[in-house]
Structures are given as structure tokens and as C-alpha cells.
Design a protein around this motif. Structure first.
Motif, PDB file in Angstrom:
ATOM      1  N   SER A 153      61.847 -11.928   9.954  1.00  0.00           N
ATOM      2  CA  SER A 153      62.341 -12.907  10.954  1.00  0.00           C
ATOM      3  C   SER A 153      61.507 -14.566  10.582  1.00  0.00           C
ATOM      4  O   SER A 153      63.233 -14.921  10.576  1.00  0.00           O
ATOM      5  CB  SER A 153      60.620 -12.709  12.306  1.00  0.00           C
ATOM      6  N   VAL A 154      61.559 -14.682   9.648  1.00  0.00           N
ATOM      7  CA  VAL A 154      61.194 -15.954   9.447  1.00  0.00           C
ATOM      8  C   VAL A 154      62.329 -16.119   8.280  1.00  0.00           C
ATOM      9  O   VAL A 154      63.055 -17.389   7.483  1.00  0.00           O
ATOM     10  CB  VAL A 154      59.796 -16.183   8.444  1.00  0.00           C
ATOM     11  N   SER A 155      62.522 -14.669   7.274  1.00  0.00           N
ATOM     12  CA  SER A 155      63.227 -15.487   5.982  1.00  0.00           C
ATOM     13  C   SER A 155      64.952 -15.367   7.179  1.00  0.00           C
ATOM     14  O   SER A 155      66.449 -16.165   6.506  1.00  0.00           O
ATOM     15  CB  SER A 155      63.810 -14.246   5.341  1.00  0.00           C
ATOM     16  N   LEU A 156      65.273 -14.834   7.450  1.00  0.00           N
ATOM     17  CA  LEU A 156      66.537 -14.469   8.457  1.00  0.00           C
ATOM     18  C   LEU A 156      66.916 -15.903   9.389  1.00  0.00           C
ATOM     19  O   LEU A 156      67.751 -17.001   9.209  1.00  0.00           O
ATOM     20  CB  LEU A 156      66.892 -13.190   9.859  1.00  0.00           C
ATOM     21  N   ALA A 185      57.568  -6.675  38.926  1.00  0.00           N
ATOM     22  CA  ALA A 185      58.694  -7.080  37.252  1.00  0.00           C
ATOM     23  C   ALA A 185      59.027  -8.315  37.269  1.00  0.00           C
ATOM     24  O   ALA A 185      59.517  -9.494  36.298  1.00  0.00           O
ATOM     25  CB  ALA A 185      59.976  -6.511  37.563  1.00  0.00           C
ATOM     26  N   LEU A 186      59.599  -9.143  38.217  1.00  0.00           N
ATOM     27  CA  LEU A 186      59.691 -10.425  38.519  1.00  0.00           C
ATOM     28  C   LEU A 186      59.075 -11.708  37.633  1.00  0.00           C
ATOM     29  O   LEU A 186      59.241 -12.535  36.263  1.00  0.00           O
ATOM     30  CB  LEU A 186      60.018 -11.260  39.398  1.00  0.00           C
ATOM     31  N   ARG A 187      57.383 -11.254  37.700  1.00  0.00           N
ATOM     32  CA  ARG A 187      56.339 -11.819  37.269  1.00  0.00           C
ATOM     33  C   ARG A 187      56.958 -12.311  35.650  1.00  0.00           C
ATOM     34  O   ARG A 187      56.397 -13.094  35.080  1.00  0.00           O
ATOM     35  CB  ARG A 187      55.356 -12.066  37.704  1.00  0.00           C
ATOM     36  N   GLN A 188      56.871 -10.392  35.441  1.00  0.00           N
ATOM     37  CA  GLN A 188      56.643 -10.355  33.924  1.00  0.00           C
ATOM     38  C   GLN A 188      57.790 -11.022  33.450  1.00  0.00           C
ATOM     39  O   GLN A 188      57.503 -11.505  31.660  1.00  0.00           O
ATOM     40  CB  GLN A 188      57.127  -8.168  34.207  1.00  0.00           C
ATOM     41  N   VAL A 189      59.416 -11.000  33.708  1.00  0.00           N
ATOM     42  CA  VAL A 189      60.640 -11.304  33.241  1.00  0.00           C
ATOM     43  C   VAL A 189      59.985 -12.660  33.049  1.00  0.00           C
ATOM     44  O   VAL A 189      60.382 -13.239  31.753  1.00  0.00           O
ATOM     45  CB  VAL A 189      62.006 -11.338  33.901  1.00  0.00           C
ATOM     46  N   LEU A 190      59.359 -13.476  34.149  1.00  0.00           N
ATOM     47  CA  LEU A 190      59.036 -15.246  34.108  1.00  0.00           C
ATOM     48  C   LEU A 190      58.115 -15.476  33.232  1.00  0.00           C
ATOM     49  O   LEU A 190      57.816 -16.380  32.325  1.00  0.00           O
ATOM     50  CB  LEU A 190      58.999 -15.512  35.270  1.00  0.00           C
ATOM     51  N   ALA A 191      57.266 -14.817  33.137  1.00  0.00           N
ATOM     52  CA  ALA A 191      56.062 -15.041  31.826  1.00  0.00           C
ATOM     53  C   ALA A 191      56.935 -15.299  30.494  1.00  0.00           C
ATOM     54  O   ALA A 191      56.222 -15.610  29.905  1.00  0.00           O
ATOM     55  CB  ALA A 191      55.114 -13.743  32.316  1.00  0.00           C
ATOM     56  N   SER A 192      57.418 -13.719  29.957  1.00  0.00           N
ATOM     57  CA  SER A 192      57.951 -13.506  29.323  1.00  0.00           C
ATOM     58  C   SER A 192      58.637 -15.004  28.845  1.00  0.00           C
ATOM     59  O   SER A 192      58.792 -14.755  27.374  1.00  0.00           O
ATOM     60  CB  SER A 192      58.820 -12.292  28.773  1.00  0.00           C
ATOM     61  N   ALA A 193      59.438 -15.222  29.706  1.00  0.00           N
ATOM     62  CA  ALA A 193      60.358 -16.075  29.204  1.00  0.00           C
ATOM     63  C   ALA A 193      59.378 -17.678  28.195  1.00  0.00           C
ATOM     64  O   ALA A 193      59.796 -18.424  27.385  1.00  0.00           O
ATOM     65  CB  ALA A 193      61.597 -16.453  30.133  1.00  0.00           C
ATOM     66  N   ASP A 194      58.559 -17.613  29.581  1.00  0.00           N
ATOM     67  CA  ASP A 194      57.838 -19.021  29.345  1.00  0.00           C
ATOM     68  C   ASP A 194      57.314 -18.852  27.210  1.00  0.00           C
ATOM     69  O   ASP A 194      57.318 -19.265  26.765  1.00  0.00           O
ATOM     70  CB  ASP A 194      56.555 -18.304  30.416  1.00  0.00           C
ATOM     71  N   GLU A 195      56.348 -17.351  27.614  1.00  0.00           N
ATOM     72  CA  GLU A 195      56.079 -16.766  26.241  1.00  0.00           C
ATOM     73  C   GLU A 195      57.287 -16.798  25.331  1.00  0.00           C
ATOM     74  O   GLU A 195      56.837 -17.893  23.805  1.00  0.00           O
ATOM     75  CB  GLU A 195      55.559 -15.062  26.431  1.00  0.00           C
ATOM     76  N   ALA A 196      58.458 -16.837  25.133  1.00  0.00           N
ATOM     77  CA  ALA A 196      59.279 -17.333  24.251  1.00  0.00           C
ATOM     78  C   ALA A 196      59.331 -18.586  23.880  1.00  0.00           C
ATOM     79  O   ALA A 196      59.598 -18.680  22.667  1.00  0.00           O
ATOM     80  CB  ALA A 196      61.284 -16.390  24.611  1.00  0.00           C
ATOM     81  N   VAL A 197      59.360 -19.061  24.776  1.00  0.00           N
ATOM     82  CA  VAL A 197      59.077 -21.095  24.328  1.00  0.00           C
ATOM     83  C   VAL A 197      58.095 -20.927  23.221  1.00  0.00           C
ATOM     84  O   VAL A 197      58.259 -21.656  22.122  1.00  0.00           O
ATOM     85  CB  VAL A 197      59.141 -21.760  25.449  1.00  0.00           C
ATOM     86  N   LYS A 198      56.486 -20.593  23.308  1.00  0.00           N
ATOM     87  CA  LYS A 198      56.071 -20.963  22.903  1.00  0.00           C
ATOM     88  C   LYS A 198      55.780 -20.094  21.526  1.00  0.00           C
ATOM     89  O   LYS A 198      55.501 -20.486  20.103  1.00  0.00           O
ATOM     90  CB  LYS A 198      54.545 -20.586  23.729  1.00  0.00           C
ATOM     91  N   VAL A 199      56.418 -18.545  21.870  1.00  0.00           N
ATOM     92  CA  VAL A 199      56.213 -17.464  20.175  1.00  0.00           C
ATOM     93  C   VAL A 199      57.389 -18.747  19.526  1.00  0.00           C
ATOM     94  O   VAL A 199      57.450 -18.581  18.473  1.00  0.00           O
ATOM     95  CB  VAL A 199      57.306 -16.403  21.029  1.00  0.00           C
ATOM     96  N   ALA A 200      58.360 -19.345  20.076  1.00  0.00           N
ATOM     97  CA  ALA A 200      59.483 -19.855  19.311  1.00  0.00           C
ATOM     98  C   ALA A 200      59.190 -20.845  18.584  1.00  0.00           C
ATOM     99  O   ALA A 200      59.228 -20.836  16.957  1.00  0.00           O
ATOM    100  CB  ALA A 200      60.981 -20.621  19.978  1.00  0.00           C
ATOM    101  N   ALA A 201      58.148 -21.662  19.057  1.00  0.00           N
ATOM    102  CA  ALA A 201      57.523 -22.603  18.617  1.00  0.00           C
ATOM    103  C   ALA A 201      56.484 -22.725  16.902  1.00  0.00           C
ATOM    104  O   ALA A 201      56.693 -23.249  15.840  1.00  0.00           O
ATOM    105  CB  ALA A 201      56.404 -23.877  19.447  1.00  0.00           C
ATOM    106  N   THR A 202      56.208 -21.296  17.252  1.00  0.00           N
ATOM    107  CA  THR A 202      55.171 -20.519  16.677  1.00  0.00           C
ATOM    108  C   THR A 202      56.112 -20.070  15.453  1.00  0.00           C
ATOM    109  O   THR A 202      55.261 -19.650  14.211  1.00  0.00           O
ATOM    110  CB  THR A 202      54.842 -19.371  17.303  1.00  0.00           C
ATOM    111  N   PHE A 203      57.168 -19.668  15.789  1.00  0.00           N
ATOM    112  CA  PHE A 203      57.989 -19.643  14.543  1.00  0.00           C
ATOM    113  C   PHE A 203      59.147 -20.569  14.044  1.00  0.00           C
ATOM    114  O   PHE A 203      59.642 -20.322  12.750  1.00  0.00           O
ATOM    115  CB  PHE A 203      59.414 -18.237  15.155  1.00  0.00           C
ATOM    116  N   GLY A 204      58.690 -21.988  14.214  1.00  0.00           N
ATOM    117  CA  GLY A 204      59.356 -22.910  13.566  1.00  0.00           C
ATOM    118  C   GLY A 204      61.025 -23.236  14.245  1.00  0.00           C
ATOM    119  O   GLY A 204      60.834 -23.587  13.601  1.00  0.00           O
ATOM    120  N   ILE A 205      61.299 -22.739  15.880  1.00  0.00           N
ATOM    121  CA  ILE A 205      62.181 -23.124  15.906  1.00  0.00           C
ATOM    122  C   ILE A 205      62.012 -23.642  17.061  1.00  0.00           C
ATOM    123  O   ILE A 205      62.412 -22.962  18.370  1.00  0.00           O
ATOM    124  CB  ILE A 205      63.159 -22.083  16.460  1.00  0.00           C
TER     125      ILE A 205
END
Length: 475
Positions: free
Chosen positions: A95-98, A255-275
Motif C-alpha cells: 500500500s505504501v509503495s503504491l 448499518a448507517l452507524r457502521q458506514v459513518l464510523a468507517s468514514a471517520d476511521e478512513a480519515v485517521k487511517v489515511a493519516a497513519t499511511f501518510g496521506i
């Protein structure tokens, strides 16, 4: 002078020979390791160590909250592979390479938008996979991340032809598929498959085309990420949320709560991956790109650090007080809910000669049902479940993250029926060396993603309660 390419093979040759040769080499080597039957930790480490920047980023990700919530220092690639697993580290490196190979060039707006959407879709897909395909979570993540590899490579490397296509697509009434074929001589989908085959990523990128549950998860995650760009309260998003609810066996609201929580999580994980710079392009419940999302009706409790400190102090003073076990459990429950801010908490104790787990204390949504009916047989070593595992290992766990995905099979169907699906904390409740029961906590009602500081406080309270129970047993 910019080289003009036309047709699938022309583009694949160009990316390999002129634009992305270093990236292609690393990706091919990392993917080759997945196909070999006998591969060592040293071989994976050697591939990553060829690039000092890649090594540094992999170690930083390995030490992040997301992959290492207990914050055990990881200073070498070998240690990361031992703690996180060979496949997880390999796919992080991939992932990091790409990401670096494509974003490290001139960061066109199209690359940033597409990569943000791909990353969001990958997190959505991985979290959906956690409900039913726990052992394929990282594979699903990569499959979703690479869905648009050809288009990403084009916008990142095509130079003047990328400008030409951008201008063509900006014309009123432009047909995107025709414009792409006119400029490139192929389609983005064919370019993705061509690169994937050349780099040895065929099965991973083609995951969504192979059919079966993994393909459904990848497609659903990427469609949710695309639909989120138009807002959370749209007809298309409602259809996708209802499909997700049927797919994982929860209500549309959950299911909506899961989707919204995943969207919030994506922002944090993006920072973890340096983006992290792309976080503004990922819709969240607090910063939607389109319309505002439907917010959960339940307001999460606010954490109270002062109350938490008082509870920890009171638990530590148990041996010098006249407290009873019942009041200690009440203190523990109060500390977890009001002190830490966890929404649902249950203390399940061993009963019937340590043959069953029964709810002794509970608070939050479903507390009454837990207290009245929660009954989980203590399992044998031949048929274990997570409660039994936690007591035997004496290890607090943060479930629902990659670091504990290898234990997802221990969350049995009856347990999912009681607790639902998603992140939760679980810890053994001990009195010295004697097993008393298990602590369970989550934030399922609001769908809020659990945080590291909450896990740390959860562990401290579990240990303090254990010391207190031990002291009471010796009085």
C-alpha cells in the motif's frame, strides 16, 4: 518532450520503463512473496529494506494506534512481522509503495480525488469484511484500494495526455468512456487489469470480478465511498445502507452507524499511511462533501477524567476500606461508563461452579436484557470462545482492529447475537490468580469508533478492580 502513448501495451510499457520502474519492481517483489510456499521473515524484510523511506513508513504504521493499540515499541521489520503477521506487513508495504509512487509525483487534483475515494472505499470494505471474512480483511483492503490502479497511474504519469483528457472531459455533455478511449486507445479498466497482470497483482485487483463474498465486499465498499461524495442522505446511499444491513445481518440504523464510523476511521487511517492531506476529500459525519448525514439519535456520554481518577483512587484504597465486592463492581461500572465514556458496559462473572458466564452488572443500551438473560457456557479447550480465551490468556483485547483480526473466529454467533458487530474492548477480571469473570465495553449505540486513550483507561480500571478484589479476598 512528452512521449505519446496509445493502446494498452504502450501504456503498460511506458509505466514500467519510464514512469514507475522502481514502484513496479517493489510491487512485483512483494507480490511474488505471496505466491511462494516457503518464504522467510528475512526475505520480506530484505525487500522493504531496499528503500529506507519505505522501511521508515512501514515501521511508523506498525507503531500507530490503529495497528498497535497497546503501543508496544516496534523498532525492526522482523519484530513488526512477528507481532502483526507476515501478510499484514507485506500488504502495508504494498500500500505504501503504491501511494508514495503515485502521490510522490506532481499531485494532480484527479490523483488526489481518486486516491481519497479509493482509500475510503478500502476502509469501508475492510470493515465490512470484519463481519464475515475476518481472515481476508487485508486482502479486501488492497483489492478495493487498487480498483482504479490504471486510472491513478494515468493521471499521475501521463503528462500532456492527462491534460488533453482533462480538457475533453470538461466539455459539456462529454461521454467519459469515449473520451478516455480517444486519448488513450484503451479504457481505464483495461489499463488496471494490464498493469495488475504485469505486476503480478492479477488475483488481488481482479477480486471484485471473481464473484463470491469477497467480491461483494469490495464492490459494496467502493460504491459506498463513491456515493458518499454526493452526501449521506441520498436515495443511492439509502439503497446501499439497506443492502449492507441485509449483508451483515443488522438493522439499517446500525448499518448507517457502521458506514459513518468507517468514514471517520478512513480519515485517521489515511493519516497513519501518510496521506492525511487527503482527509478533506473523504466525507465524514462531521465534514460531509455533500449533504449532512443522518446523525445517530443517541448522544455518546462525555468522559470525565476527574471521576476516572477518583474511581481509580477508590479502587486502589479497597484494602484499607470496609468496601464489599458489590460496591467495588459498582465503582468499576461507573468508572467505565462515566469516567471513560464507554456507552455499553457489562461485567460477566463465572457462575455455577465456573461453568457459565452470567451478567452481574450492566449499563447502557440493552443492559436490562443482558442482566435478565445473558448466559454463555464456559467452553472447553476443544471449543473455545473469546470470553474463555481472555481468561486463559489474561490479556485485555481491542477487537475489531487488524491487530486482533486473527481472533475474530472466537467471537461466536451467540456472542454476536448479544453484542452485535463492530469494535469492542474485553478484559479478564481477576482476583489475584483467581478468575472472576470478564469485562466487556463498546460504543455501539452511537457507532463511534473507539480510541486508544479509552483502551488504556479500560485496561487500568480492569487491573485496579482485580487488585481490589484480590485485597477483599484476603481480608
Amino acid at each position: 518532450m512528452d512521449t505519446r502513448s496509445h493502446g494498452l501495451q504502450s501504456w503498460v510499457d511506458r509505466f514500467n520503463q519510464a514512469e514507475l520502474p522502481a514502484l513496479a519492481s517493489v510491487v512485483q517483489d512483494l507480490q511474488q512473496l505471496a505466491t511462494e510456499q516457503h518464504v522467510s521473515v528475512r526475505q520480506l524484510a530484505e525487500v522493504l529494506l531496499r528503500d529506507a523511506a519505505l522501511t521508515s513508513k512501514v515501521l511508523r504504521i506498525a507503531n500507530s494506534v490503529y495497528y498497535n493499540p497497546v503501543r508496544e515499541p516496534i523498532r525492526t521489520l522482523s519484530r513488526a512481522i512477528v507481532l502483526m503477521g507476515f501478510e499484514t506487513v507485506r500488504l502495508i508495504g504494498l500500500s505504501v509503495s503504491l501511494i508514495d509512487g503515485l502521490l510522490g509525483r506532481v499531485p494532480r487534483e484527479q490523483v488526489q480525488n481518486l486516491l481519497a475515494r479509493s482509500f475510503h472505499g478500502a476502509v469501508q470494505a475492510r470493515n465490512i469484511a470484519g463481519y464475515m471474512l475476518a481472515r481476508q480483511q487485508e486482502e479486501v483492503f488492497i483489492g478495493a484500494l487498487l480498483q482504479d490502479l490504471g486510472e491513478l497511474a494515468f493521471w499521475g504519469c501521463a503528462g500532456a495526455q492527462a491534460d488533453e483528457l482533462a480538457e475533453a472531459l470538461a466539455q459539456p455533455g462529454a461521454d467519459s468512456a469515449s473520451a478516455v478511449r480517444e486519448v488513450t486507445g484503451t479504457s481505464f479498466r483495461q489499463l488496471t487489469l494490464g498493469l495488475a497482470k504485469n505486476w503480478g497483482l492479477g488475483e488481488t485487483v481482479g477480486l471484485s470480478q471473481l464473484g463470491g463474498p469477497a467480491a461483494d465486499v469490495v464492490n459494496l465498499g467502493t460504491r459506498i465511498a463513491q456515493a458518499a461524495l454526493d452526501g449521506w442522505d441520498t436515495a443511492e446511499m439509502r439503497v446501499l445502507v439497506e443492502r449492507l444491513a441485509r449483508f451483515i445481518g443488522v438493522s439499517p440504523e446500525d448499518a448507517l452507524r457502521q458506514v459513518l464510523a468507517s468514514a471517520d476511521e478512513a480519515v485517521k487511517v489515511a493519516a497513519t499511511f501518510g496521506i492525511g492531506t487527503l482527509s478533506r476529500l473523504i466525507p465524514t459525519r462531521d465534514f460531509p462533501v455533500g449533504e449532512s448525514p443522518a446523525r445517530p439519535a443517541i448522544r455518546p456520554p462525555d468522559a470525565d477524567p476527574l471521576l476516572l481518577a477518583r474511581v481509580l483512587q477508590a479502587l486502589g484504597a479497597t484494602s484499607a476500606s470496609r468496601a464489599e465486592a458489590a460496591s467495588l463492581l459498582d465503582l468499576l461500572l461507573d468508572g467505565l461508563q462515566r469516567g471513560v465514556g464507554l456507552e455499553r458496559v457489562m461485567i460477566a462473572v463465572l457462575a455455577d461452579g465456573q461453568r457459565r458466564f452470567r451478567a452481574k452488572r450492566a449499563t447502557g443500551e440493552q443492559a436490562a436484557a443482558w442482566l435478565e438473560g445473558f448466559d454463555l457456557p464456559a467452553q472447553t479447550l476443544e471449543s473455545p470462545h473469546l470470553f474463555d480465551y481472555v481468561l486463559r490468556s489474561r490479556e485485555p483485547l481491542w477487537m475489531g482492529i487488524p491487530a486482533t483480526s486473527n481472533l475474530n473466529d472466537l467471537v461466536t454467533r451467540p456472542m454476536r447475537g448479544w453484542f452485535g458487530r463492530g469494535m469492542f474492548f474485553i478484559a479478564p477480571l481477576m482476583a489475584g490468580h483467581k478468575s472472576v469473570g470478564v469485562l466487556y465495553a463498546d460504543c455501539r449505540p452511537s457507532g463511534r469508533v473507539l480510541r486508544t486513550e479509552e483502551f488504556v483507561a479500560f485496561q487500568r480500571l480492569a487491573r485496579a478492580a482485580g487488585h481490589g478484589l484480590d485485597a477483599l479476598s484476603k481480608r
